[in-house]
Design a protein around this motif. Sequence first.
Motif, mmCIF file in Angstrom:
data_model
loop_
_atom_site.group_PDB
_atom_site.id
_atom_site.type_symbol
_atom_site.label_atom_id
_atom_site.label_comp_id
_atom_site.label_asym_id
_atom_site.label_seq_id
_atom_site.Cartn_x
_atom_site.Cartn_y
_atom_site.Cartn_z
ATOM 1 N N ASN A 242 0.829 -1.206 0.000
ATOM 2 C CA ASN A 242 0.000 0.000 0.000
ATOM 3 C C ASN A 242 0.862 1.254 0.000
ATOM 4 O OD1 ASN A 242 -2.317 -1.517 0.023
ATOM 5 N ND2 ASN A 242 -2.588 -1.434 2.244
ATOM 6 N N TYR A 243 1.945 1.208 0.795
ATOM 7 C CA TYR A 243 2.828 2.378 0.865
ATOM 8 C C TYR A 243 3.472 2.637 -0.499
ATOM 9 C CZ TYR A 243 6.572 5.529 2.183
ATOM 10 O OH TYR A 243 7.423 6.601 2.249
ATOM 11 N N TRP A 244 3.955 1.554 -1.166
ATOM 12 C CA TRP A 244 4.602 1.743 -2.464
ATOM 13 C C TRP A 244 3.604 2.247 -3.498
ATOM 14 C CZ3 TRP A 244 8.155 3.279 -5.270
ATOM 15 C CH2 TRP A 244 8.213 3.011 -6.630
ATOM 16 N N LYS A 245 2.362 1.726 -3.478
ATOM 17 C CA LYS A 245 1.352 2.186 -4.433
ATOM 18 C C LYS A 245 1.083 3.676 -4.265
ATOM 19 C CE LYS A 245 -1.122 -2.208 -4.997
ATOM 20 N NZ LYS A 245 -2.323 -2.980 -4.610
ATOM 21 N N GLU A 246 0.945 4.103 -3.008
ATOM 22 C CA GLU A 246 0.704 5.525 -2.732
ATOM 23 C C GLU A 246 1.894 6.366 -3.182
ATOM 24 O OE1 GLU A 246 -0.058 5.756 1.431
ATOM 25 O OE2 GLU A 246 -1.897 4.563 1.331
ATOM 26 N N THR A 247 3.099 5.895 -2.866
ATOM 27 C CA THR A 247 4.309 6.638 -3.235
ATOM 28 C C THR A 247 4.460 6.710 -4.745
ATOM 29 O OG1 THR A 247 5.397 5.867 -1.211
ATOM 30 C CG2 THR A 247 6.820 6.736 -2.944
ATOM 31 N N GLU A 248 4.220 5.572 -5.413
ATOM 32 C CA GLU A 248 4.351 5.521 -6.869
ATOM 33 C C GLU A 248 3.366 6.478 -7.537
ATOM 34 O OE1 GLU A 248 4.677 2.054 -10.285
ATOM 35 O OE2 GLU A 248 3.299 1.773 -8.611
ATOM 36 N N LYS B 133 3.509 16.337 -18.743
ATOM 37 C CA LYS B 133 3.933 16.663 -20.106
ATOM 38 C C LYS B 133 5.269 17.389 -20.114
ATOM 39 C CE LYS B 133 -0.676 16.857 -22.181
ATOM 40 N NZ LYS B 133 -1.665 17.722 -22.852
ATOM 41 N N ASP B 134 5.556 18.117 -19.020
ATOM 42 C CA ASP B 134 6.815 18.867 -18.954
ATOM 43 C C ASP B 134 8.040 17.961 -19.006
ATOM 44 O OD1 ASP B 134 5.358 21.137 -18.760
ATOM 45 O OD2 ASP B 134 5.505 21.306 -16.583
ATOM 46 N N SER B 135 7.865 16.697 -18.598
ATOM 47 C CA SER B 135 9.016 15.780 -18.562
ATOM 48 C C SER B 135 9.195 15.032 -19.877
ATOM 49 C CB SER B 135 8.856 14.772 -17.418
ATOM 50 O OG SER B 135 7.793 13.878 -17.689
ATOM 51 N N LEU B 136 8.251 15.168 -20.810
ATOM 52 C CA LEU B 136 8.298 14.436 -22.077
ATOM 53 C C LEU B 136 8.874 15.305 -23.194
ATOM 54 C CD1 LEU B 136 4.822 12.675 -21.969
ATOM 55 C CD2 LEU B 136 7.047 11.582 -21.669
ATOM 56 N N TYR B 137 9.754 14.707 -23.978
ATOM 57 C CA TYR B 137 10.364 15.411 -25.101
ATOM 58 C C TYR B 137 10.297 14.512 -26.333
ATOM 59 C CZ TYR B 137 12.487 18.403 -21.503
ATOM 60 O OH TYR B 137 12.703 19.251 -20.444
ATOM 61 N N LEU B 138 9.792 15.052 -27.416
ATOM 62 C CA LEU B 138 9.805 14.344 -28.698
ATOM 63 C C LEU B 138 10.691 15.157 -29.639
ATOM 64 C CD1 LEU B 138 8.796 12.021 -30.431
ATOM 65 C CD2 LEU B 138 6.857 13.443 -31.106
ATOM 66 N N LYS C 221 2.394 11.440 -10.526
ATOM 67 C CA LYS C 221 1.747 12.742 -10.692
ATOM 68 C C LYS C 221 2.778 13.864 -10.774
ATOM 69 C CE LYS C 221 -2.665 11.623 -8.469
ATOM 70 N NZ LYS C 221 -3.499 11.808 -7.260
ATOM 71 N N LYS C 222 3.875 13.688 -10.032
ATOM 72 C CA LYS C 222 4.898 14.742 -9.985
ATOM 73 C C LYS C 222 5.798 14.737 -11.223
ATOM 74 C CE LYS C 222 8.597 16.472 -6.966
ATOM 75 N NZ LYS C 222 8.109 17.851 -6.899
ATOM 76 N N ASN D 119 14.245 17.695 -7.786
ATOM 77 C CA ASN D 119 14.420 16.511 -8.634
ATOM 78 C C ASN D 119 13.762 16.751 -9.994
ATOM 79 O OD1 ASN D 119 15.394 15.463 -6.246
ATOM 80 N ND2 ASN D 119 13.631 14.137 -5.882
ATOM 81 N N LYS D 120 14.252 16.007 -10.994
ATOM 82 C CA LYS D 120 13.629 16.125 -12.320
ATOM 83 C C LYS D 120 13.863 14.837 -13.100
ATOM 84 C CE LYS D 120 13.340 19.108 -16.427
ATOM 85 N NZ LYS D 120 11.884 19.074 -16.473
ATOM 86 N N ILE D 121 12.861 14.441 -13.874
ATOM 87 C CA ILE D 121 12.990 13.281 -14.767
ATOM 88 C C ILE D 121 12.674 13.732 -16.193
ATOM 89 C CG2 ILE D 121 11.955 11.074 -15.431
ATOM 90 C CD1 ILE D 121 11.708 10.396 -12.489
ATOM 91 N N TYR D 122 13.542 13.349 -17.122
ATOM 92 C CA TYR D 122 13.359 13.654 -18.541
ATOM 93 C C TYR D 122 13.080 12.336 -19.267
ATOM 94 C CZ TYR D 122 16.347 17.690 -17.213
ATOM 95 O OH TYR D 122 16.913 18.782 -16.601
ATOM 96 N N ARG D 123 12.027 12.307 -20.066
ATOM 97 C CA ARG D 123 11.752 11.139 -20.919
ATOM 98 C C ARG D 123 11.795 11.616 -22.359
ATOM 99 N NH1 ARG D 123 6.855 7.629 -18.607
ATOM 100 N NH2 ARG D 123 7.845 6.151 -20.027
ATOM 101 N N ILE D 124 12.801 11.181 -23.085
ATOM 102 C CA ILE D 124 13.076 11.723 -24.418
ATOM 103 C C ILE D 124 12.925 10.632 -25.474
ATOM 104 C CG2 ILE D 124 14.795 12.915 -25.828
ATOM 105 C CD1 ILE D 124 15.975 13.187 -22.614
#
Length: 590
Positions: free
Chosen positions: A478-484, A494-499, A489-490, A543-548
């Motif tokens: 339950n804790y991991w599901k909530e954290t995930e 769309k800000d983390s996605l790059y095409l 959400k964070k 923190n920041k995650i980029y998905r390119i």
Amino acid sequence: RQLKIIAVLKSADGWMSGSLLRENIGVSSRTLQMDIKAINEKQSGEPLIQSNNRLGYLLKNEIALEQELQAAGRQQEQKSYGQENYVHSKQIITLLLFEKEYTSIGTISERLFFSRSSVTSDLPQVKRIISRTPGANLLVSAQYGLKIQASENVKRIMCMKTMQSRQDYHMLFSEEEMEQFAINQKKIQAVLAEVFTRNQFIVSGEAYHDFARYLAVCIMRSQMGFPVTEEEDSANEMPGGLAAELVDEIEKVCAYRFKEKEKQNVEARLKELNMVCKETDIQLDMLQKLEEFIQRVQEETGLKLQVERDLLEVLSDHVSRMELRIQNGRNNIGNHTKEMAKRYPLEMHLLRTCLSPVLNTEIPDAEMGYLVLYFASAIERNRRKPDILFISDQSASSIYNVQNKLKGFLGERISGITVIPEYLYEQRKEQYCRNYQLRITSEKELVLKDASFTYLDLFADNEQIMRLGRNVDKLENNYWKETEEKLRKKYGTKDSLYLIEEVADLDDLKKRIVYEYPEQKVSKETIGSSRLSMTDHEQDGRNKIYRIYLKKPFSYGGKQITEVIAAHYGGEGDMIEFFDYVKELLGGQS
């Protein structure tokens, strides 16, 4: 892992609780349930594994089991013969290692029964594999073909790596040569087992098999006209007692006389083997370096690694031997490095950016796979685990007995057990309810008043404690599901996605996404043939995650990259939880 589940249940001879099975396999309840579901879905008739909320799991269908094991065996055979183990590339390298002059693409094609185009497409991978062995180079000539440039001792080490199974070399040698190699290997294994045991020099099973294969390769190559020369720049250490004893015994059973230079190489190899059951050689200078690494991790990331003294001592021995292997160009064989990059992104990153600078050595991929597992256990101790609140008005001795039972069964799955009398709980109820999600009591009246408590008898049997273990699993899930969900959400915006249409290289990509973190704090790992993971840390508070995703690939490390996942840890929140989410993105398991 699914095969391991079947094997564990088969040895159970009856029902096995979910908690016990989970501990044997080393996975969470959620992963275990998914694996069992996947196993049962493969069966057309009756499920292979039966489940019961009270009893746990039972291996039921023996006929289906036999079919499953046979299918798994075939799958493993195919897997070992597939791309994952670079079989074609290893065969090309082995062929070149047994040639003294250049070999043309056409000759390689004819001898290995590959098409010319297949050989050509394998060359980038061949070059990458060869480049991982210091002192070895692939010479390419448009006129003459290919040739491996290396000393004879380095070539023997490369043969040890490429000739791991008969399929790696069966097309290159005669039946007689292969049979003699296999016989010598078995004889050498028997000698090693006897001599190592007699001298209490216990190496890992993997090191034992690799060393036996190395010695068999030495004999084979000498007999085929590839001797080690005295002029070679290889080991220059006089053989000690153990090396001398091994050489004498092997000479007797294999009817082969080792040259002096070969004996020196045997001594050098012995010093590099990974040990398991022995009094660890405590390397004080290496202990100091490891403590410096732990301090560096804390200063740069805020993560305080809990590395116990016994693990530090084992690591000091392993890393010292690793340094010897790297210096002498005899890296370990790494078969799971890419899996490690997906499953242990945090550990890989810390070793690349914090340990390598301390050692002043770039750790090869093959060695990284071994180190990661040591540090994974240390990082696991830092993971958030539930605390248990135990309320009891019984005697101190009774409480002590229950505590010991709980600790013995739940082990490292919990952080600790806090025991208080009921009157204290009543005085500070709000505080205790806020701090403890898992609450148990030996007082039946309290269970009737407050449904959040689980009743535990002072003379609790295994079944009661197993139920409590299931509650711990539920809390973790339950804790991991909530954290995930929070992390998604964070960071899944769309800000983390790059095409991106096209980039010239990695530097160009960094400019496009404004990735401007210090290079010494960035680690990079390729995953598969087209994905790149890029990780960094710097305490900037965000923190920041980029998905390119790229429409056209760019070249990096011999791969054609079309997807990049870049994770920046800036000290915001729990580092382990952040990297658990990165692991999910990379396709590893949380």
